[in-house]
Motif scaffolding. Structure first.
Motif, PDB file in Angstrom:
ATOM      1  N   VAL A   1      29.685   6.366 -16.385  1.00  0.00           N
ATOM      2  CA  VAL A   1      29.460   7.434 -15.402  1.00  0.00           C
ATOM      3  C   VAL A   1      30.535   7.385 -14.313  1.00  0.00           C
ATOM      4  CG1 VAL A   1      27.915   8.229 -13.565  1.00  0.00           C
ATOM      5  CG2 VAL A   1      26.984   7.637 -15.806  1.00  0.00           C
ATOM      6  N   HIS A   2      30.801   6.184 -13.799  1.00  0.00           N
ATOM      7  CA  HIS A   2      31.831   6.044 -12.759  1.00  0.00           C
ATOM      8  C   HIS A   2      33.200   6.451 -13.296  1.00  0.00           C
ATOM      9  CE1 HIS A   2      33.951   4.439  -9.306  1.00  0.00           C
ATOM     10  NE2 HIS A   2      34.731   3.745 -10.120  1.00  0.00           N
ATOM     11  N   GLY A   3      33.511   6.066 -14.538  1.00  0.00           N
ATOM     12  CA  GLY A   3      34.797   6.431 -15.126  1.00  0.00           C
ATOM     13  C   GLY A   3      34.947   7.933 -15.300  1.00  0.00           C
ATOM     14  N   MET A   4      33.847   8.594 -15.690  1.00  0.00           N
ATOM     15  CA  MET A   4      33.893  10.056 -15.829  1.00  0.00           C
ATOM     16  C   MET A   4      34.203  10.717 -14.489  1.00  0.00           C
ATOM     17  SD  MET A   4      30.607  10.423 -18.381  1.00  0.00           S
ATOM     18  CE  MET A   4      30.584  12.216 -18.443  1.00  0.00           C
ATOM     19  N   GLU A   5      33.621  10.193 -13.422  1.00  0.00           N
ATOM     20  CA  GLU A   5      33.917  10.740 -12.091  1.00  0.00           C
ATOM     21  C   GLU A   5      35.385  10.536 -11.730  1.00  0.00           C
ATOM     22  OE1 GLU A   5      29.861  10.351  -9.492  1.00  0.00           O
ATOM     23  OE2 GLU A   5      30.886   8.473 -10.018  1.00  0.00           O
ATOM     24  N   GLU A   6      35.921   9.360 -12.055  1.00  0.00           N
ATOM     25  CA  GLU A   6      37.313   9.068 -11.743  1.00  0.00           C
ATOM     26  C   GLU A   6      38.267  10.016 -12.463  1.00  0.00           C
ATOM     27  OE1 GLU A   6      38.898   6.652  -9.807  1.00  0.00           O
ATOM     28  OE2 GLU A   6      36.931   6.344  -8.886  1.00  0.00           O
ATOM     29  N   PHE A   7      37.896  10.432 -13.688  1.00  0.00           N
ATOM     30  CA  PHE A   7      38.767  11.304 -14.480  1.00  0.00           C
ATOM     31  C   PHE A   7      38.430  12.789 -14.311  1.00  0.00           C
ATOM     32  CE2 PHE A   7      39.408   7.327 -16.932  1.00  0.00           C
ATOM     33  CZ  PHE A   7      40.788   7.274 -16.847  1.00  0.00           C
TER      34      PHE A   7
END
Length: 312
Positions: free
Chosen positions: A245-251
């Motif tokens: 979830v955090h990675g999706m926000e970063e990208f």
């Protein structure tokens, strides 16, 4: 002479204050980083006890000591330098690597669930090894390999919580996290695996209450190990899903994370203990995403060998 001595003492005092401030900075940074890695720590604590199953009681603590040293070596000699190098030279690579690790945790949890539902397993039977020394070596090596993956996640998550700090402060904070988490995890594991021995000792003492506590510990040990197994699986999908979830926000893939945060905020307003409710909904949503991602990887890995066999 007196003036020079006073000036020297002032300089020493200033250096002492600076050193104390640096220690405080490291401690605060390590604390922030360690809290974020708590989910993986739960998983590490839940996974490790199974590596002493089938071994004689007198070798349990020495083996845990070997695994703890291997874990500390993983963190300090291999993972820490690589993590610092990435943060300095290729900080953009940290999030993708975290997501790969998160996906692996989701896959491992989903595979455990699949094996439990299907009745299949890939684990080697410890009884198939005749030599106690060979069994001990195999168990220690397997535990250290698993620990390397979990330690990498712990250190990467911790590093992500230390932006804007100097290289030395980050290194010291990560080293502090490594030592504290390793000591905490394997200290707790040592207590867990010796709980039945503690219970047996108490059951032989005088006093009805002491004997009752001892018998309860002996009876409760299998239940605790089973519960830890389930907690470990839940922690893997929760932590892995949260990383995704955090990675999706970063990208910039914010649709799903935004929806999850929105649901958590609504639940916090609708139910008492709003902060706890918001955390629970976020954790549950992350776990569901992690379970879906892990199941997809398991399905692909199970389908590929089947297609290969059909092709031949």
């Amino acid at each position: 002479m007196a003036g020079g001595l006073v000036a020297l003492l002032d300089d020493v005092a200033a250096l002492a204050r600076l050193a104390a401030a640096s220690v405080d900075d490291v401690a605060a940074a390590a604390g922030r980083a360690g809290v974020k890695a708590a989910g993986v720590v739960i998983d590490d604590t839940a996974v490790t006890p199974r590596y002493v199953v089938g071994l004689t009681p007198d070798r349990e603590l020495p083996i845990i000591g070997k695994i703890a040293l291997g874990s500390l070596r993983n963190k300090l000699l291999f993972i820490l330098p690589v993590a610092l190098a990435l943060s300095a030279l290729a900080p953009w690579a940290i999030t993708p690597l975290l997501m790969v690790g998160g996906a692996y945790l989701c896959f491992e949890a989903a595979e455990k669930i699949w094996e439990a539902l299907s009745g299949t397993h890939h684990a080697e039977e410890v009884s198939a090894i005749d030599s106690p020394a060979a069994l001990e070596e195999r168990q220690v090596a397997g535990a250290i390999r698993t620990d390397f993956i979990l330690s990498a996640e712990i250190m990467a998550i911790s590093l992500a919580e230390l932006p804007g700090l100097s290289l030395g402060t980050r290194a010291a904070a990560l080293a502090a996290v490594a030592v504290a988490i390793t000591a905490g995890v394997y200290g707790l594991v040592a207590v867990i695996v010796k709980m039945d021995d503690i219970g047996l000792h108490l059951s032989r003492r005088t006093g009805a209450a002491t004997q009752a506590v001892g018998r309860a510990l002996v009876r409760g040990m299998p239940v605790l190990l089973q519960a830890l197994s389930h907690i470990g699986v839940a922690a893997m999908v929760w932590v892995g899903g949260g990383i995704l979830v955090h990675g999706m926000e970063e990208f910039g893939l914010e649709a799903l994370p935004h929806r999850l945060h929105e649901l958590a905020e609504r639940a916090a307003h609708a139910f008492p203990a709003g902060g706890v409710t918001e955390w629970a909904v976020t954790a549950l949503g992350s776990a569901l995403l992690g379970l879906v991602a892990g199941a997809a990887i398991v399905a692909v890995l199970h389908l590929l060998p089947r297609r290969h066999t059909i092709g031949h």
